[in-house]
Design an enzyme around this catalytic site. Structure first.
Site, PDB file in Angstrom:
ATOM      1  N   LYS A 200      28.174   2.363   6.762  1.00 40.07           N
ATOM      2  CA  LYS A 200      27.443   3.625   6.881  1.00 40.07           C
ATOM      3  C   LYS A 200      26.007   3.393   7.357  1.00 40.07           C
ATOM      4  O   LYS A 200      25.502   4.147   8.178  1.00 40.07           O
ATOM      5  CB  LYS A 200      27.425   4.273   5.489  1.00 40.07           C
TER       6      LYS A 200
ATOM      7  N   ARG B  69      26.928  13.421  -3.221  1.00 45.50           N
ATOM      8  CA  ARG B  69      27.764  12.347  -3.727  1.00 45.50           C
ATOM      9  C   ARG B  69      28.801  12.844  -4.725  1.00 45.50           C
ATOM     10  O   ARG B  69      29.584  12.075  -5.249  1.00 45.50           O
ATOM     11  CB  ARG B  69      26.880  11.321  -4.407  1.00 45.50           C
TER      12      ARG B  69
ATOM     13  N   ARG C 277      29.563 -11.695   1.644  1.00 45.08           N
ATOM     14  CA  ARG C 277      28.115 -11.449   1.728  1.00 45.08           C
ATOM     15  C   ARG C 277      27.406 -12.307   0.680  1.00 45.08           C
ATOM     16  O   ARG C 277      27.647 -12.181  -0.511  1.00 45.08           O
ATOM     17  CB  ARG C 277      27.860  -9.962   1.474  1.00 45.08           C
TER      18      ARG C 277
ATOM     19  N   ARG D  56      25.538 -11.121  -5.148  1.00 48.17           N
ATOM     20  CA  ARG D  56      25.118 -10.058  -6.068  1.00 48.17           C
ATOM     21  C   ARG D  56      26.239  -9.798  -7.062  1.00 48.17           C
ATOM     22  O   ARG D  56      27.411  -9.811  -6.682  1.00 48.17           O
ATOM     23  CB  ARG D  56      24.869  -8.767  -5.279  1.00 48.17           C
TER      24      ARG D  56
ATOM     25  N   ARG E 221      33.883  -0.174  -8.063  1.00 45.99           N
ATOM     26  CA  ARG E 221      32.949   0.754  -7.397  1.00 45.99           C
ATOM     27  C   ARG E 221      33.700   1.630  -6.400  1.00 45.99           C
ATOM     28  O   ARG E 221      33.423   2.809  -6.257  1.00 45.99           O
ATOM     29  CB  ARG E 221      31.860  -0.032  -6.655  1.00 45.99           C
TER      30      ARG E 221
HETATM   31  P1  AMP Z   1      22.673   3.923  -2.149  1.00 46.65           P
HETATM   32  O1  AMP Z   1      21.596   3.164  -1.445  1.00 46.65           O
HETATM   33  O2  AMP Z   1      23.078   5.192  -1.426  1.00 46.65           O
HETATM   34  O3  AMP Z   1      23.854   3.062  -2.514  1.00 46.65           O
HETATM   35  O4  AMP Z   1      22.035   4.432  -3.531  1.00 46.65           O
HETATM   36  C1  AMP Z   1      21.540   3.529  -4.478  1.00 46.65           C
HETATM   37  C2  AMP Z   1      21.553   4.167  -5.857  1.00 46.65           C
HETATM   38  O5  AMP Z   1      20.759   5.356  -5.876  1.00 46.65           O
HETATM   39  C3  AMP Z   1      22.924   4.628  -6.321  1.00 46.65           C
HETATM   40  O6  AMP Z   1      23.649   3.592  -6.937  1.00 46.65           O
HETATM   41  C4  AMP Z   1      22.565   5.725  -7.316  1.00 46.65           C
HETATM   42  O7  AMP Z   1      22.150   5.184  -8.555  1.00 46.65           O
HETATM   43  C5  AMP Z   1      21.355   6.368  -6.673  1.00 46.65           C
HETATM   44  N1  AMP Z   1      21.759   7.495  -5.795  1.00 46.65           N
HETATM   45  C6  AMP Z   1      21.645   7.559  -4.438  1.00 46.65           C
HETATM   46  N2  AMP Z   1      22.087   8.743  -3.977  1.00 46.65           N
HETATM   47  C7  AMP Z   1      22.484   9.449  -5.062  1.00 46.65           C
HETATM   48  C8  AMP Z   1      23.066  10.738  -5.247  1.00 46.65           C
HETATM   49  N3  AMP Z   1      23.312  11.550  -4.211  1.00 46.65           N
HETATM   50  N4  AMP Z   1      23.364  11.128  -6.505  1.00 46.65           N
HETATM   51  C9  AMP Z   1      23.109  10.335  -7.564  1.00 46.65           C
HETATM   52  N5  AMP Z   1      22.589   9.099  -7.464  1.00 46.65           N
HETATM   53  C10 AMP Z   1      22.272   8.645  -6.223  1.00 46.65           C
END
Ligand code: AMP
Length: 217
Positions: free
Chosen positions: A18, A92, A126, A159, A170
């Site tokens: 993405k 999300r 990774r 990680r 996940r």
């Molecule tokens: P990402 O970089 O999109 O994987 O986001 C990293 C972290 O930010 C996620 O694991 C969530 O804890 C939080 N996060 C990002 N976007 C959202 C969302 N739309 N709703 C809730 N938590 C979010």
């Protein structure tokens, strides 16, 4: 670049590519990239009230509460004004999707549909140099010396959340949360366009063509 204002959402599991596809959309179409993860991380770095609230959830691998995220994202969208954008990481879940659709007319939802086995394999390969954040992908961009960082020579690690059993969990959680979002978007708002494939280089030309048609159409 293009005169029509276009509002897009990109959806894809962690490790689906993405980030790369979003970067190319930004470069090719000039859309603004609005990533919930980036905004939250920036707030943590800047030690804002929002950052302080979000940090505990992010660090423990949980989602940040809807109320906090939606408020933040809607404020950012308002700030952006009349410009084309691509939302990444938001919505999300269906609660977030409902609030977004009540406020914004979304023109396209791009869903990256990458088989789980491909993602698990990608993420398994990774390796990172934790102190600097440098990332290596075995078989794709290998370190010069196996298992060692190119710059410091220090050992590479994986990680915790990139380990296959954790990634599988996940992905399962992602599917559980996103399937109602996909159904919702399909049922009520716009077409979800799914791009199925195993590699970004095979998916990108299709996404590009799709967006060109939509933006010009
Ligand atoms: P990402 O970089 O999109 O994987 O986001 C990293 C972290 O930010 C996620 O694991 C969530 O804890 C939080 N996060 C990002 N976007 C959202 C969302 N739309 N709703 C809730 N938590 C979010």
């Amino acid at each position: 670049m293009y005169s029509k204002i276009f509002r897009a959402v990109i959806i894809g599991a962690p490790g689906s590519g993405k980030g790369t596809i979003s970067e190319r959309i930004v470069k090719t179409f000039g859309f603004l990239h609005i990533s919930s993860g980036d905004i939250l991380r920036q707030n943590i770095i800047n030690n804002t009230d929002l950052g302080k609230k979000a940090q505990q959830f992010i660090n423990s691998g949980q989602l940040v509460p809807d109320e906090i995220v939606t408020k933040t994202m809607l404020a950012r969208i308002r700030e952006v004004g009349n410009k084309s954008y691509i939302l990444d990481g938001f919505p999300r879940n269906s609660a977030q999707a409902d609030i977004l659709s009540a406020r914004e007319q979304i023109d396209a939802v791009i869903n990256l549909n990458i088989p789980h086995d491909v993602i698990i394999c990608r993420v398994k390969n990774r390796w990172i140099h934790a102190p600097s954040g440098r990332v290596y992908n075995i078989g794709f961009d290998d370190p010069k010396v196996p298992g060692k960082d190119d710059v410091t020579g220090e050992p590479l690690t994986q990680r915790e959340d990139d380990k296959p059993e954790v990634v599988a969990k996940r992905l399962q959680l992602y599917d559980e949360l996103m399937s109602p979002v996909l159904a919702w978007v399909c049922g009520n708002v716009v077409w979800v366009t799914s791009f199925k494939g195993r590699e970004t280089k095979e998916i990108w030309p299709r996404v590009e063509r799709f967006l060109k048609d939509k933006v010009q159409g």
